[in-house]
Design an enzyme around this catalytic site. Structure first.
Site, mmCIF file in Angstrom:
data_model
loop_
_atom_site.group_PDB
_atom_site.id
_atom_site.type_symbol
_atom_site.label_atom_id
_atom_site.label_comp_id
_atom_site.label_asym_id
_atom_site.label_seq_id
_atom_site.Cartn_x
_atom_site.Cartn_y
_atom_site.Cartn_z
ATOM 1 N N ASP A 188 0.745 -1.037 0.030
ATOM 2 C CA ASP A 188 0.025 -0.198 0.121
ATOM 3 C C ASP A 188 0.887 1.191 0.156
ATOM 4 O O ASP A 188 1.701 1.301 0.834
ATOM 5 C CB ASP A 188 -0.986 -0.129 1.400
ATOM 6 C CG ASP A 188 -1.730 1.160 1.505
ATOM 7 O OD1 ASP A 188 -2.668 1.413 0.603
ATOM 8 O OD2 ASP A 188 -1.616 1.932 2.284
ATOM 9 N N GLU A 235 1.326 -0.415 -4.976
ATOM 10 C CA GLU A 235 0.583 0.734 -5.233
ATOM 11 C C GLU A 235 1.361 1.962 -5.171
ATOM 12 O O GLU A 235 1.651 2.486 -4.218
ATOM 13 C CB GLU A 235 -0.503 0.701 -4.195
ATOM 14 C CG GLU A 235 -1.660 1.731 -4.568
ATOM 15 C CD GLU A 235 -2.412 2.297 -3.149
ATOM 16 O OE1 GLU A 235 -3.536 2.887 -3.300
ATOM 17 O OE2 GLU A 235 -1.587 2.451 -2.124
HETATM 18 C C1 LIG Z 1 -5.656 2.298 -3.053
HETATM 19 C C2 LIG Z 1 -5.573 2.180 -1.650
HETATM 20 O O1 LIG Z 1 -5.394 1.008 -0.995
HETATM 21 N N1 LIG Z 1 -5.209 3.337 -1.275
HETATM 22 C C3 LIG Z 1 -5.069 3.441 0.234
HETATM 23 C C4 LIG Z 1 -3.718 4.197 0.306
HETATM 24 O O2 LIG Z 1 -3.347 4.288 1.805
HETATM 25 C C5 LIG Z 1 -4.260 4.955 2.623
HETATM 26 C C6 LIG Z 1 -3.735 5.080 4.005
HETATM 27 O O3 LIG Z 1 -3.353 3.766 4.419
HETATM 28 C C7 LIG Z 1 -5.647 4.339 2.683
HETATM 29 O O4 LIG Z 1 -6.628 5.076 3.081
HETATM 30 C C8 LIG Z 1 -6.005 3.960 1.233
HETATM 31 O O5 LIG Z 1 -7.281 3.189 0.959
#
Ligand SMILES: CC(=O)N[C@H]1CO[C@H](CO)[C@@H](O)[C@@H]1O
Ligand SMILES: *[C@@H]1O[C@H](CO)[C@@H](O)[C@H](O)[C@H]1NC(C)=O
Ligand SMILES: *[C@@H]1O[C@H](CO)[C@@H](O)[C@H](O)[C@H]1NC(C)=O
Ligand SMILES: *[C@@H]1O[C@H](CO)[C@@H](O)[C@H](O)[C@H]1NC(C)=O
Ligand SMILES: *[C@@H]1O[C@H](CO)[C@@H](O)[C@H](O)[C@H]1NC(C)=O
Ligand SMILES: *[C@@H]1O[C@H](CO)[C@@H](O)[C@H](O)[C@H]1NC(C)=O
Ligand SMILES: *[C@@H]1O[C@H](CO)[C@@H](O)[C@H](O)[C@H]1NC(C)=O
Ligand SMILES: *[C@@H]1O[C@H](CO)[C@@H](O)[C@H](O)[C@H]1NC(C)=O
Ligand SMILES: *[C@@H]1O[C@H](CO)[C@@H](O)[C@H](O)[C@H]1NC(C)=O
Ligand SMILES: [Ca+2]
Ligand SMILES: [Ca+2]
Length: 571
Positions: free
Chosen positions: A230, A295
């Site tokens: 993430d 990601e």
């Molecule tokens: C796409 C995804 O998973 N986004 C996450 C990115 O990180 C933040 C904080 O950990 C999350 O709120 C998001 O959902």
């Protein structure tokens, strides 16, 4: 009319001569089970509730494994299931090696992986390294400066200006406002690139790095087949804590991170080196190959750079954030070619196409319900891996919630005026299985987010035996994905006209696979056969729900008509 078609022809010729990027690598390095498949994202809170508390859980997922077998996906990835106060619904973790009781127990997880593996399915966990919850015992000890935890987070002294305390620099949080929060006990600020309750971990500390690596190894030993990492670009920040430059005329309020050029808070080189270290750590465990997916909402060069640091799947978000319902066929062509051409050469890397996720409005919201199937069709026909989000396969639609119903911190922080476009709750409503209570998601009629009232007609059961349904189409797409022509055929992305995108896959002495998408409402009849060099008589492999073309029909491609917003795959 004549004039217009002349222009159209010019575009098509230009496109054809410059197109045809080199074919993707055809030999699959052994053991890379994710190649040429679809991976399915499960948002556990909303997938299936097994105990009637209105929140999805691990036993719920286990009860639906045969559904994944039916879909014939290779793997599913689970948004975070670890111990958490759930301020950011699991993206705020208070123990990286424990399952949150809302989702179940470590034994439930072992049962899930054992039963999944028995069905040939792989299980991928969501790994959230940038921050922990402020309720993590490490943070509590860090506040008290107990060694070694004192240095597990990013702490800085205040900047005192004219006797007043200010944050150490101008960095802003993704969830709006300063990225620094004052802690009275420790008399210092801590960094939080996301919510205040998500303090950033300090990866410059070796003991912290070791703890996190040990946690990854722990989950592999408990059955995980890899990780989706993430928010990876945020892991390291500038060691000198310099102010970020201001974007001129951003037109955004001063608390919005879009007002700053993020050169010191994302994409630092140490972040890439960390991914490589994790790659090495999980590879050293042996056994079946493990997948790493990263990601990163960042530039294309910074995204594809992760390939060279051990990521198998640096998520390609072009269908999620790059393109929308105003994009033209040419925009799609440019984006697709750009991705294919930017994959580093020589590493046998594969492309990937993310259709949707839990952080952005659903594909049906972003592109319109008529285009529910279009991007999955692209993900299937283009080379490499497709990634879909639970509900895409039945064309689920977003739900606009009231301010009172809003629970997502990104929505709540934005306040009643701004929440509607920022809250992510709309794409997280429970999965619509059937027409029973709460769409078959839960036996309770009270669920953590409301069920979309359209479940009475839009649900899996209603589509299960209907070939021309989102579900029926998706099943055809998964089957196509593992065919030889999609695995190794030559790729051409062609503007059949300026309004119609064509994707052609070819193998010698084989009928090509042809995807056509009608991007507009302009009346143009096309001769796809001549422009795309495809047979004049082709059969319909599958067509979007919005298309009036019947499955299995034979079409004369010299004079092809597609109705508005429709897409068709010919074979
Ligand atoms: C796409 C995804 O998973 N986004 C996450 C990115 O990180 C933040 C904080 O950990 C999350 O709120 C998001 O959902
Ligand atoms: C996390 O949970 C596990 C399992 O319950 C426990 O053994 C461990 O001590 C916890 N870790 C921390 C840092 O609290
Ligand atoms: C600090 O106070 C002085 C004197 O009142 C003033 O001239 C100066 O602009 C102030 N500096 C800042 C950064 O506010
Ligand atoms: C296009 O997308 C915007 C933003 O997501 C949305 O508000 C609009 O309704 C969409 N239009 C169509 C026709 O789907
Ligand atoms: C939910 O279920 C309870 C108990 O069966 C019932 O009394 C109530 O009317 C239901 N509420 C809704 C909104 O269906
Ligand atoms: C399921 O997927 C596997 C591997 O991708 C493939 O070999 C098989 O043919 C697929 N089965 C069906 C019914 O599509
Ligand atoms: C197209 O091919 C099919 C199957 O080979 C055949 O039945 C049909 O007559 C052909 N149509 C035309 C217009 O040639
Ligand atoms: C599909 O619809 C278009 C316009 O709506 C029409 O021109 C065309 O003939 C239809 N095709 C079929 C196969 O019904
Ligand atoms: C695209 O859709 C429109 C509206 O239904 C239709 O009139 C047109 O023929 C379609 N274009 C192509 C190239 O099929
Ligand atoms: Ca539950
Ligand atoms: Ca960080």
């Amino acid at each position: 009319m004549f004039h217009e078609s002349v222009i159209v022809c010019f575009v098509a010729i230009a496109a054809l001569s410059s197109a045809a990027p080199p074919p993707p690598p055809s030999s699959s390095p052994s053991g890379e089970w994710w190649r040429d498949s679809f991976i399915y994202q499960v948002y556990p809170r909303s997938f299936k509730d097994s105990n009637g508390d209105g929140i999805g859980d691990l036993n719920g997922v286990t009860s639906k494994l045969d559904y994944f077998v039916d879909l014939n996906i290779s793997a599913f990835w689970l948004s975070p299931i670890f111990k958490s106060p759930m301020v950011d619904f699991g993206y705020d973790i208070s123990n990286f090696t424990a399952i949150d009781p809302i989702f179940g127990t470590t034994n439930d997880f072992k049962k899930l992986t054992t039963e999944a593996h028995a069905r040939g399915l792989k299980v991928i966990l969501d790994w959230v390294p940038n921050h922990s919850s402020d309720e993590h015992p490490w943070f509590e000890k860090s506040i008290k400066k107990i060694k070694p935890y004192d240095d597990y987070y990013v702490w800085k002294d205040a900047k005192i200006i004219n006797g007043t305390r200010h944050p150490p620099n101008n960095w802003l949080s993704i969830f709006l406002g300063s990225a620094w929060e004052w802690n009275d006990k420790r008399q210092q600020y801590y960094l939080h690139q996301f919510a205040i309750k998500q303090p950033d971990l300090n990866f410059r500390n070796a003991a912290l790095r070791k703890e996190m690596e040990d946690a990854l190894v722990f989950w592999v030993k408990n059955g995980a087949d890899g990780f989706r990492i993430d928010s990876i670009p945020y892991v390291y920040e500038d060691a000198q804590f310099r102010d970020e430059p201001i974007v001129p005329n951003s037109g955004k309020p001063a608390d919005d991170p879009a007002t700053l050029k993020h050169i010191y808070t994302i994409d630092q080189i140490e972040t890439y080196q960390l991914v490589q270290a994790w790659r090495n750590a999980i590879d050293s465990l042996g056994g079946e190959k493990k997948i790493l997916m990263t990601e990163a909402y960042t530039s294309l060069p910074n995204t594809v750079k992760y390939y060279e640091y051990g990521s198998n799947v640096p998520f390609n978000f072009m269908f999620v954030t790059g393109l929308n319902n105003h994009s033209t066929a040419l925009d799609f062509k440019r984006s697709i070619d750009g991705w294919i051409n930017n994959i580093p050469k020589g590493g046998n890397y594969i492309a990937n196409w993310v259709v949707d996720n839990h952080d952005n409005p659903r594909v049906t919201t972003r592109f319109g319900s008529l285009r529910a199937d279009q991007n999955s069709m692209l993900a299937a026909v283009l080379p490499g891996l497709g990634v879909i989000y639970n509900g895409d396969e039945i064309g689920m639609e977003g739900l606009q919630l009231s301010w009172k119903q809003t629970v997502d911190p990104q929505g709540c922080n934005a306040g009643p005026e701004r929440y509607a476009s920022l809250s992510r709750d709309g794409e997280r409503t429970p999965f619509q299985w059937d027409t029973t209570t709460s769409a078959g998601f839960s036996t309770s009629n009270i669920t953590w987010l409301p069920v979309n009232p359209n479940y009475k007609t839009l649900n899996l059961a209603a589509q299960k035996n209907v070939p021309k349904s989102h579900y029926g189409i998706f099943k055809k797409l998964v089957a196509l994905k593992s065919s030889e022509i999609i695995k190794s055929g030559e790729l051409q992305v062609i503007l059949a006209t300026d309004k119609v995108l064509g994707v052609v896959r070819r193998l010698p002495n084989t009928t090509p696979i042809v995807l056509l998408i009608n991007f507009s409402n302009d009346a143009i009849q096309i001769d796809a056969s001549a422009w795309m060099n495809i047979p004049s008589n082709m059969s319909v492999y599958t067509s979007s729900v919005s298309s009036n073309i019947s499955l299995g029909a034979h079409l004369d491609t010299t004079s092809l008509k597609l109705n508005g917003a429709s897409a068709v795959i010919l074979a």
